[in-house]
Design an enzyme around this catalytic site. Structure first.
Site, PDB file in Angstrom:
ATOM      1  N   HIS A  56      30.235  54.713  13.030  1.00 52.27           N
ATOM      2  CA  HIS A  56      31.539  54.320  13.574  1.00 52.27           C
ATOM      3  C   HIS A  56      32.514  54.044  12.427  1.00 52.27           C
ATOM      4  O   HIS A  56      32.107  53.612  11.342  1.00 52.27           O
ATOM      5  CB  HIS A  56      31.401  53.038  14.418  1.00 52.27           C
ATOM      6  CG  HIS A  56      30.743  53.267  15.744  1.00 52.27           C
ATOM      7  ND1 HIS A  56      30.740  52.318  16.736  1.00 52.27           N
ATOM      8  CD2 HIS A  56      30.073  54.333  16.225  1.00 52.27           C
ATOM      9  CE1 HIS A  56      30.079  52.793  17.790  1.00 52.27           C
ATOM     10  NE2 HIS A  56      29.670  54.012  17.508  1.00 52.27           N
ATOM     11  N   GLU A  58      34.588  51.666  11.793  1.00 56.51           N
ATOM     12  CA  GLU A  58      34.599  50.309  11.221  1.00 56.51           C
ATOM     13  C   GLU A  58      33.407  50.094  10.286  1.00 56.51           C
ATOM     14  O   GLU A  58      33.538  49.538   9.202  1.00 56.51           O
ATOM     15  CB  GLU A  58      34.513  49.241  12.321  1.00 56.51           C
ATOM     16  CG  GLU A  58      35.578  49.310  13.380  1.00 56.51           C
ATOM     17  CD  GLU A  58      35.144  50.101  14.600  1.00 56.51           C
ATOM     18  OE1 GLU A  58      34.719  51.267  14.449  1.00 56.51           O
ATOM     19  OE2 GLU A  58      35.230  49.560  15.712  1.00 56.51           O
ATOM     20  N   CYS A  86      33.185  47.792  18.987  1.00 56.03           N
ATOM     21  CA  CYS A  86      32.035  47.678  19.885  1.00 56.03           C
ATOM     22  C   CYS A  86      31.154  46.503  19.439  1.00 56.03           C
ATOM     23  O   CYS A  86      31.464  45.807  18.470  1.00 56.03           O
ATOM     24  CB  CYS A  86      31.231  48.980  19.855  1.00 56.03           C
ATOM     25  SG  CYS A  86      30.329  49.235  18.310  1.00 56.03           S
ATOM     26  N   CYS A  89      29.787  47.071  15.736  1.00 59.07           N
ATOM     27  CA  CYS A  89      30.807  46.884  14.691  1.00 59.07           C
ATOM     28  C   CYS A  89      31.272  45.434  14.635  1.00 59.07           C
ATOM     29  O   CYS A  89      31.509  44.898  13.553  1.00 59.07           O
ATOM     30  CB  CYS A  89      31.971  47.834  14.925  1.00 59.07           C
ATOM     31  SG  CYS A  89      31.497  49.560  14.677  1.00 59.07           S
TER      32      CYS A  89
END
Ligand SMILES: [Zn+2]
Length: 166
Positions: A56, A58, A86, A89
């Site tokens: 992801h 992040e 999410c 993260c």
């Protein structure tokens, strides 16, 4: 929480990262990590390309910044991300001690920075972040919705063409 003038500027940069993701068929989510007006990391979602569930934007930005600063603590930083983080993260954000998180669009299906729950401001953890939501919300949402619309259109076209071939 208050939106600072520079928040929109850095969110614009996060959107540019999201565009890079869209260009290679990734769900367009981008992130920028900033400290004292210096960019420590920029990243975009690479889950499909790398076939890694943890790729992801992040997490990639946090990882880059830790390498860049040679430290796992990212105190004094602000993370800009186009979509609400999410659970995974948000966990990494708390564990790396990011001070401030600024996100664009809320994520009704996975957002853990205020929508489904708020891991970034959970009192029982030993670190809480300042959270600013809705910065360039429309653009951040639009890049996602047009990506998914294009995907649906393309799939529909492919289906029609397959039918023609039969
Ligand atoms: Zn995530």
């Amino acid at each position: 929480m208050e939106i600072l003038e520079k928040d929109e500027y850095y969110m614009e940069l996060a959107l540019k990262e999201a565009e890079k993701a869209a260009a290679i068929g990734e769900v367009p989510i981008g992130a920028v990590l900033v400290k004292d007006d210096q960019i420590l990391a920029r990243a975009y979602n690479l889950r499909e390309t790398e076939q890694r569930a943890v790729a992801h934007a992040e997490l990639l930005a946090i990882d880059q910044a830790c390498k860049e600063t040679d430290a796992w603590r990212l105190e004094g930083t602000t993370l800009y991300v186009t979509l609400e983080p999410c659970a995974m993260c948000s966990g990494a954000i708390v564990l790396s001690r990011v001070d401030r998180v600024v996100y664009g669009a809320a994520d009704p299906k996975g957002g853990c920075a205020g929508t489904l729950m708020n891991l970034l401001q959970e009192d029982r953890f030993n670190h809480q972040c300042e959270v600013v939501s809705g910065v360039k919300e429309e653009e951040c949402g639009k890049i996602l919705s047009s990506f998914f619309k294009n995907l649906r259109d393309r799939k529909r076209k492919e289906k029609e063409e397959r039918k023609k071939e039969l």
